[in-house]
Design an enzyme around this catalytic site. Sequence first.
Site, PDB file in Angstrom:
ATOM      1  N   ARG A  43       0.813  -1.220   0.000  1.00 21.13           N
ATOM      2  CA  ARG A  43       0.000   0.000   0.000  1.00 21.13           C
ATOM      3  C   ARG A  43       0.846   1.270   0.000  1.00 21.13           C
ATOM      4  O   ARG A  43       0.439   2.288   0.549  1.00 21.13           O
ATOM      5  CB  ARG A  43      -0.968   0.027   1.188  1.00 21.13           C
ATOM      6  CG  ARG A  43      -2.029  -1.038   1.147  1.00 21.13           C
ATOM      7  CD  ARG A  43      -3.140  -0.608   0.206  1.00 21.13           C
ATOM      8  NE  ARG A  43      -4.129  -1.663   0.059  1.00 21.13           N
ATOM      9  CZ  ARG A  43      -5.280  -1.671   0.736  1.00 21.13           C
ATOM     10  NH1 ARG A  43      -5.581  -0.701   1.536  1.00 21.13           N
ATOM     11  NH2 ARG A  43      -6.118  -2.661   0.551  1.00 21.13           N
ATOM     12  N   ARG A  47      -3.226   6.373   0.244  1.00 17.63           N
ATOM     13  CA  ARG A  47      -3.702   7.559   0.968  1.00 17.63           C
ATOM     14  C   ARG A  47      -2.697   8.230   1.893  1.00 17.63           C
ATOM     15  O   ARG A  47      -2.963   9.318   2.384  1.00 17.63           O
ATOM     16  CB  ARG A  47      -4.972   7.209   1.740  1.00 17.63           C
ATOM     17  CG  ARG A  47      -6.168   7.134   0.817  1.00 17.63           C
ATOM     18  CD  ARG A  47      -7.377   6.652   1.551  1.00 17.63           C
ATOM     19  NE  ARG A  47      -7.169   5.290   2.020  1.00 17.63           N
ATOM     20  CZ  ARG A  47      -8.063   4.600   2.702  1.00 17.63           C
ATOM     21  NH1 ARG A  47      -9.203   5.146   3.032  1.00 17.63           N
ATOM     22  NH2 ARG A  47      -7.798   3.367   3.064  1.00 17.63           N
ATOM     23  N   ARG A  56      -6.997  11.363  -6.545  1.00 14.06           N
ATOM     24  CA  ARG A  56      -8.200  10.583  -6.272  1.00 14.06           C
ATOM     25  C   ARG A  56      -9.398  11.430  -5.850  1.00 14.06           C
ATOM     26  O   ARG A  56     -10.521  10.912  -5.777  1.00 14.06           O
ATOM     27  CB  ARG A  56      -7.877   9.536  -5.191  1.00 14.06           C
ATOM     28  CG  ARG A  56      -7.093   8.288  -5.693  1.00 14.06           C
ATOM     29  CD  ARG A  56      -7.950   7.408  -6.603  1.00 14.06           C
ATOM     30  NE  ARG A  56      -9.318   7.415  -6.152  1.00 14.06           N
ATOM     31  CZ  ARG A  56      -9.758   6.804  -5.062  1.00 14.06           C
ATOM     32  NH1 ARG A  56      -8.962   6.080  -4.353  1.00 14.06           N
ATOM     33  NH2 ARG A  56     -11.004   6.906  -4.685  1.00 14.06           N
ATOM     34  N   ASP A  92      -6.479  -3.079  -7.483  1.00 15.00           N
ATOM     35  CA  ASP A  92      -7.080  -3.639  -6.270  1.00 15.00           C
ATOM     36  C   ASP A  92      -7.391  -5.101  -6.537  1.00 15.00           C
ATOM     37  O   ASP A  92      -7.572  -5.498  -7.690  1.00 15.00           O
ATOM     38  CB  ASP A  92      -8.355  -2.890  -5.884  1.00 15.00           C
ATOM     39  CG  ASP A  92      -8.782  -3.261  -4.470  1.00 15.00           C
ATOM     40  OD1 ASP A  92      -8.258  -2.677  -3.512  1.00 15.00           O
ATOM     41  OD2 ASP A  92      -9.599  -4.190  -4.322  1.00 15.00           O
ATOM     42  N   TYR A 167     -14.789 -11.804   0.210  1.00 11.34           N
ATOM     43  CA  TYR A 167     -15.540 -10.603  -0.188  1.00 11.34           C
ATOM     44  C   TYR A 167     -16.796 -10.971  -0.969  1.00 11.34           C
ATOM     45  O   TYR A 167     -17.854 -10.372  -0.800  1.00 11.34           O
ATOM     46  CB  TYR A 167     -14.661  -9.659  -1.017  1.00 11.34           C
ATOM     47  CG  TYR A 167     -13.664  -8.898  -0.168  1.00 11.34           C
ATOM     48  CD1 TYR A 167     -14.092  -7.918   0.717  1.00 11.34           C
ATOM     49  CD2 TYR A 167     -12.305  -9.173  -0.229  1.00 11.34           C
ATOM     50  CE1 TYR A 167     -13.193  -7.218   1.509  1.00 11.34           C
ATOM     51  CE2 TYR A 167     -11.389  -8.487   0.565  1.00 11.34           C
ATOM     52  CZ  TYR A 167     -11.846  -7.516   1.433  1.00 11.34           C
ATOM     53  OH  TYR A 167     -10.955  -6.835   2.223  1.00 11.34           O
TER      54      TYR A 167
HETATM   55  O1  CP3 Z   1       0.091  -1.700  -2.392  1.00 13.17           O
HETATM   56  C1  CP3 Z   1      -0.121  -0.798  -3.218  1.00 13.17           C
HETATM   57  O2  CP3 Z   1       0.375   0.348  -3.098  1.00 13.17           O
HETATM   58  C2  CP3 Z   1      -0.922  -1.104  -4.462  1.00 13.17           C
HETATM   59  C3  CP3 Z   1      -2.310  -0.861  -4.342  1.00 13.17           C
HETATM   60  C4  CP3 Z   1      -3.278  -1.819  -3.655  1.00 13.17           C
HETATM   61  C5  CP3 Z   1      -4.575  -1.408  -3.346  1.00 13.17           C
HETATM   62  N1  CP3 Z   1      -5.274  -2.496  -2.890  1.00 13.17           N
HETATM   63  C6  CP3 Z   1      -5.085  -0.051  -3.522  1.00 13.17           C
HETATM   64  C7  CP3 Z   1      -6.222   0.388  -2.692  1.00 13.17           C
HETATM   65  C8  CP3 Z   1      -3.175  -3.166  -3.319  1.00 13.17           C
HETATM   66  C9  CP3 Z   1      -1.981  -4.091  -3.417  1.00 13.17           C
HETATM   67  C10 CP3 Z   1      -4.457  -3.586  -2.828  1.00 13.17           C
HETATM   68  C11 CP3 Z   1      -4.766  -4.963  -2.430  1.00 13.17           C
HETATM   69  C12 CP3 Z   1      -5.945  -5.204  -1.590  1.00 13.17           C
HETATM   70  N2  CP3 Z   1      -7.202  -4.670  -1.688  1.00 13.17           N
HETATM   71  C13 CP3 Z   1      -5.974  -6.169  -0.561  1.00 13.17           C
HETATM   72  C14 CP3 Z   1      -4.813  -7.035  -0.179  1.00 13.17           C
HETATM   73  C15 CP3 Z   1      -3.844  -6.275   0.654  1.00 13.17           C
HETATM   74  C16 CP3 Z   1      -4.327  -6.045   2.065  1.00 13.17           C
HETATM   75  O3  CP3 Z   1      -4.494  -4.877   2.425  1.00 13.17           O
HETATM   76  O4  CP3 Z   1      -4.458  -7.036   2.777  1.00 13.17           O
HETATM   77  C17 CP3 Z   1      -7.250  -6.160  -0.006  1.00 13.17           C
HETATM   78  C18 CP3 Z   1      -7.752  -7.003   1.140  1.00 13.17           C
HETATM   79  C19 CP3 Z   1      -8.029  -5.223  -0.740  1.00 13.17           C
HETATM   80  C20 CP3 Z   1      -9.467  -4.871  -0.552  1.00 13.17           C
HETATM   81  C21 CP3 Z   1      -9.585  -3.449  -0.214  1.00 13.17           C
HETATM   82  N3  CP3 Z   1      -9.571  -2.440  -1.157  1.00 13.17           N
HETATM   83  C22 CP3 Z   1      -9.656  -2.841   1.076  1.00 13.17           C
HETATM   84  C23 CP3 Z   1      -9.710  -3.582   2.374  1.00 13.17           C
HETATM   85  C24 CP3 Z   1      -9.662  -1.442   0.878  1.00 13.17           C
HETATM   86  C25 CP3 Z   1      -9.602  -0.348   1.923  1.00 13.17           C
HETATM   87  C26 CP3 Z   1     -10.915   0.281   2.219  1.00 13.17           C
HETATM   88  C27 CP3 Z   1     -10.729   1.618   2.890  1.00 13.17           C
HETATM   89  O5  CP3 Z   1     -11.115   2.626   2.286  1.00 13.17           O
HETATM   90  O6  CP3 Z   1     -10.168   1.650   3.994  1.00 13.17           O
HETATM   91  C28 CP3 Z   1      -9.621  -1.215  -0.523  1.00 13.17           C
HETATM   92  C29 CP3 Z   1      -9.567   0.101  -1.191  1.00 13.17           C
HETATM   93  C30 CP3 Z   1      -8.211   0.482  -1.667  1.00 13.17           C
HETATM   94  N4  CP3 Z   1      -7.378  -0.309  -2.405  1.00 13.17           N
HETATM   95  C31 CP3 Z   1      -7.596   1.739  -1.465  1.00 13.17           C
HETATM   96  C32 CP3 Z   1      -6.350   1.687  -2.122  1.00 13.17           C
HETATM   97  C33 CP3 Z   1      -5.334   2.788  -2.257  1.00 13.17           C
HETATM   98  C34 CP3 Z   1      -8.212   2.904  -0.719  1.00 13.17           C
HETATM   99  C35 CP3 Z   1      -9.156   3.569  -1.665  1.00 13.17           C
HETATM  100  C36 CP3 Z   1      -9.116   5.047  -1.516  1.00 13.17           C
HETATM  101  O7  CP3 Z   1      -8.081   5.660  -1.791  1.00 13.17           O
HETATM  102  O8  CP3 Z   1     -10.196   5.602  -1.184  1.00 13.17           O
END
Ligand code: CP3
Length: 365
Positions: A43, A47, A56, A92, A167
């Site tokens: 990640r 953010r 974003r 994602d 999910y």
């Molecule tokens: O690592 C990186 O920098 C690459 C980007 C990345 C994202 N999601 C961007 C994202 C990666 C590798 C993921 C994988 C992902 N997504 C996982 C596996 C990694 C982990 O965290 O265990 C999982 C479980 C998800 C599902 C998911 N998508 C979640 C739990 C969330 C967060 C929700 C929240 O808003 O708190 C997302 C959204 C997401 N994916 C964001 C980002 C940057 C946040 C969206 C935003 O900017 O509003």
Amino acid sequence: MTTDTTGTVARDGESRPGGPADSAFIRACRRRPVPHTPVWFMRQAGRSLPEYREIRASVPMLESCRRPELVTEITLQPVRRHGVDAAILFSDIVVPVAAAGIDLDIVPGTGPVVAEPIRTAADVERIRRITRDDVSYVDEAVRQLVVELGDTPLIGFAGAPFTLASYLVEGGPSRTHAKTKALMYGDPELWHALCARLADVTLAFLRVQIEAGVSAVQLFDSWAGALSEADYRRFVLPHSTTVLSGLSDAGVPRIHFGVGTAELLGAMGEAGADVVGVDWRTPLDVATGRIGADKAVQGNLDPCVLLAPWPVVEAEVRRILEQGRAAPGHVFNLGHGVMPETDPEVLTRVVALVHELSSRRADQG
Ligand code: CP3
């Protein structure tokens, strides 16, 4: 030459000095000597960065994943800012599932939310197999990125069948995974059909990224730690193996990561990983004992430590580098993703510290 004009990347064994395949990151994944311990952060594109939040502000999450120019820019941001040893594709885990025809959204502050959860055999059939054309924006973004990144390796990724199934069955994030487990225990045949279909989609998605030029892949089974080892072996391992072992001829290192997986580390390695990701609960020397000397490890600074005063961060980085020396290869990372409230300057300092401490050690032999 590692990148030719068609964007094809030279595979292991045919790397030029200085190209991504000869980088500290790929070398550590391959358990080869490194000039310094490589570091990147799960990640890292996200953010914690004001430049990310700016982009974003006007673009929904899934749309940003489907616009190659935005994917490229967001992926490059942490490389420019922190000098990390690898980029990870901005996307994602639900992107390929959406491409497979499932109606879902990523809700800010919540995560993926599925309009009609998967609960029956007919529901499983709604998850179509995907081809490159279904995710052409990913193919395009990876090709652009490989050119932009030059010698810095790009990590592709996907979600593993269990975490994706969670999910899809729950309809959204879940603390207990109760509906997922109810289906798994109550209807093993349907469970295996669902995971087999998700493994198909995931394998195809990773192949698109590899064909386009990523230098490594990470399979996120973030929530696998919810299972006992016996249940993991019975209900999950065969499907994660389909994905990881299915890429054994692809020529790129495969990283397998989950949270709360202390009891599963050995089994997760058996799925076909070259590198096993470890969360902050298990010291890397202990983890290596469980995973075996034929695999590298990745991890494992507690992301919350980054919120503590710098001397605490520094002490923890030193401890992790020390414990990582027990492994035949160590990629420094967090034990889970960067939290949005993290000060990005602390991340930059961690990168510099990891490099400084580990290169000094290399000098000393
Ligand atoms: O690592 C990186 O920098 C690459 C980007 C990345 C994202 N999601 C961007 C994202 C990666 C590798 C993921 C994988 C992902 N997504 C996982 C596996 C990694 C982990 O965290 O265990 C999982 C479980 C998800 C599902 C998911 N998508 C979640 C739990 C969330 C967060 C929700 C929240 O808003 O708190 C997302 C959204 C997401 N994916 C964001 C980002 C940057 C946040 C969206 C935003 O900017 O509003």
